[in-house]
Design an enzyme around this catalytic site. Structure first.
Site, PDB file in Angstrom:
ATOM      1  N   GLN A 249       0.843  -1.194   0.000  1.00 51.85           N
ATOM      2  CA  GLN A 249       0.000   0.000   0.000  1.00 51.85           C
ATOM      3  C   GLN A 249       0.878   1.243   0.000  1.00 51.85           C
ATOM      4  OE1 GLN A 249      -2.799  -0.705   3.266  1.00 51.85           O
ATOM      5  NE2 GLN A 249      -4.177  -1.779   1.882  1.00 51.85           N
TER       6      GLN A 249
ATOM      7  N   SER B 127      -4.386  -8.874   4.596  1.00 51.66           N
ATOM      8  CA  SER B 127      -5.639  -8.152   4.372  1.00 51.66           C
ATOM      9  C   SER B 127      -6.650  -9.145   3.856  1.00 51.66           C
ATOM     10  CB  SER B 127      -5.422  -7.030   3.336  1.00 51.66           C
ATOM     11  OG  SER B 127      -6.629  -6.709   2.677  1.00 51.66           O
ATOM     12  N   GLY B 128      -7.826  -9.161   4.468  1.00 52.52           N
ATOM     13  CA  GLY B 128      -8.851 -10.113   4.047  1.00 52.52           C
ATOM     14  C   GLY B 128      -9.314  -9.893   2.625  1.00 52.52           C
ATOM     15  N   SER B 129      -9.651  -8.649   2.280  1.00 56.50           N
ATOM     16  CA  SER B 129     -10.143  -8.381   0.921  1.00 56.50           C
ATOM     17  C   SER B 129      -9.061  -8.698  -0.103  1.00 56.50           C
ATOM     18  CB  SER B 129     -10.611  -6.925   0.780  1.00 56.50           C
ATOM     19  OG  SER B 129      -9.535  -6.018   0.905  1.00 56.50           O
TER      20      SER B 129
ATOM     21  N   ASP C 160     -11.733   2.215   3.183  1.00 50.44           N
ATOM     22  CA  ASP C 160     -11.819   0.908   2.538  1.00 50.44           C
ATOM     23  C   ASP C 160     -13.172   0.787   1.854  1.00 50.44           C
ATOM     24  OD1 ASP C 160     -11.730  -1.802   1.859  1.00 50.44           O
ATOM     25  OD2 ASP C 160     -10.973  -2.435   3.823  1.00 50.44           O
TER      26      ASP C 160
ATOM     27  N   CYS D 204     -13.834  -5.167   4.868  1.00 44.30           N
ATOM     28  CA  CYS D 204     -12.582  -5.301   5.619  1.00 44.30           C
ATOM     29  C   CYS D 204     -12.495  -6.617   6.399  1.00 44.30           C
ATOM     30  CB  CYS D 204     -12.364  -4.116   6.553  1.00 44.30           C
ATOM     31  SG  CYS D 204     -10.713  -4.096   7.276  1.00 44.30           S
ATOM     32  N   GLY D 205     -11.761  -7.573   5.838  1.00 46.71           N
ATOM     33  CA  GLY D 205     -11.672  -8.893   6.450  1.00 46.71           C
ATOM     34  C   GLY D 205     -10.885  -8.926   7.741  1.00 46.71           C
ATOM     35  N   THR D 206      -9.703  -8.296   7.764  1.00 46.21           N
ATOM     36  CA  THR D 206      -8.910  -8.316   8.999  1.00 46.21           C
ATOM     37  C   THR D 206      -9.581  -7.491  10.086  1.00 46.21           C
ATOM     38  OG1 THR D 206      -7.512  -6.611   8.006  1.00 46.21           O
ATOM     39  CG2 THR D 206      -6.650  -8.849   7.995  1.00 46.21           C
TER      40      THR D 206
END
Length: 348
Positions: free
Chosen positions: A86, A94-96, A252, A256-258
């Site tokens: 990033q 990062s989940g996504s 985001d 947001c997975g995390t």
């Protein structure tokens, strides 16, 4: 490693998970030194960030996107490895982006797709991630991630702010550290019209947290900062409305997975979920992930939950980035008109 030592071009697959762009570098990247993916991430962050800058800044990139560096795994039980690149730094997980990477690996044939379910194991700087992809007719319909154990460091941590007085944040780990803040405390709601205000508030609170709160992962050296502030609210149908804020000043697009994993740990610590329970996380634009607690664990002497995050990504194209050593903007640039007023923090 310098720019002129790279290959002539990078090949990327263009992918998004619920609107959040997570491009995947599939070929052309340089060798990154390090025995483990954590070592490689630390090399990018502390020794040579030229690749990260090249792919995450203008004129080759824009603020609302991430680039994932696909790597060979450093452990025998993994199918592939990746590092999240990033604009501020390289991140461990990062989940996504993980959902984007799995979808790209399967739909491009880099990992063999098995219908109706393909198990993909990913080597990351945060640990081994097991993903289960639901597949049909050559398409990856959804990806479920068994994330690393998520745990709470502090519930209701007081944070002194000039604008909002003392606010409370839950400090929790879901692959990276989060400060989870009920959005009512800053007088906003999580809706698209407030995206800029939420982003700026989140970045301001992140800077205050750095001065006031110390974090450290009990088992993984180097994971010692609060990466993101995630605002949250509750929708009428029981879903958790999420808004993760990222440097230098954006939100985001995905749920947001995390962050949803970190919030699951908070819900468990408050006695609101148990093994087998799940919650829907809904983003600022209405996209959804499902966060399920599949078990309990321990990290050091801390209680932890085992989160499973399910979401969907789409491969929408491919691109080739050409590398020219005489390009005056090979290091990239970012301007406050689109990147927000905190853009200077990216070089901080």
């Amino acid at each position: 490693m310098h720019v002129h030592m790279w290959n002539d071009s990078l090949e990327l697959l263009l992918v998004h998970a619920q609107g959040e762009i997570g491009k995947v570098i599939v070929s052309g990247a340089p060798e990154i030194p390090g025995a483990t993916i954590l070592d490689k991430m630390n090399h990018i962050n502390s020794v040579d960030d030229s690749l990260r800058r090249f792919v995450t800044f203008e004129p080759r990139a824009h603020v609302a996107m991430t680039v994932n560096l696909l790597l060979p795994p450093t452990r025998p039980d993994a199918d592939a490895a990746f590092i999240v690149l990033q604009a501020d730094k390289a991140h461990p997980m990062s989940g996504s982006n993980c959902i984007c990477v799995v979808t790209a690996l399967l739909e491009s044939g880099r990992v063999k797709m098995v219908e109706p379910e393909t198990v993909v194991k990913l080597d990351t700087a945060a640990g081994l991630i097991t993903a289960r992809a639901h597949c049909k007719h050559g398409r990856c319909l959804s990806v479920s991630l068994d994330n690393v154990p998520a745990f709470v460091l502090q519930l209701d941590q007081a944070v002194k702010t000039p604008k909002w007085g003392t606010i409370r944040a839950d400090i929790a780990f879901g692959g990276v550290f989060y400060a989870l803040v009920d959005v009512q405390q800053i007088g906003l709601s999580i809706v698209p019209d407030n995206a800029r205000a939420l982003a700026e508030a989140g970045i301001e609170i992140k800077a205050l947290l750095k001065q006031q709160v110390t974090v450290a992962h009990p088992e993984i050296a180097g994971l010692d900062e609060i990466a993101y502030v995630m605002f949250r609210d509750h929708d009428a149908d029981g879903a958790v409305r999420t808004c993760t804020t990222l440097k230098p000043g954006r939100v985001d697009r995905s749920p947001c997975g995390t962050g949803s994993s970190a919030n699951l740990a908070v819900l468990h610590a408050r006695g609101l979920v148990k093994t087998g329970d799940s919650r829907i996380s809904r983003s600022i634009i209405g996209g959804t992930f499902r966060a399920e607690m599949i078990g309990e664990a321990a990290v050091g002497n801390l209680k932890a939950v085992l989160p499973r995050i399910t979401g969907e990504a789409w491969v929408y194209g491919r691109e080739e980035l050409r590398i020219d050593s005489v390009d005056p903007f090979v290091k990239g640039f970012a301007l406050s008109d689109t990147w927000g007023p905190q853009v200077g923090e990216l070089d901080g």
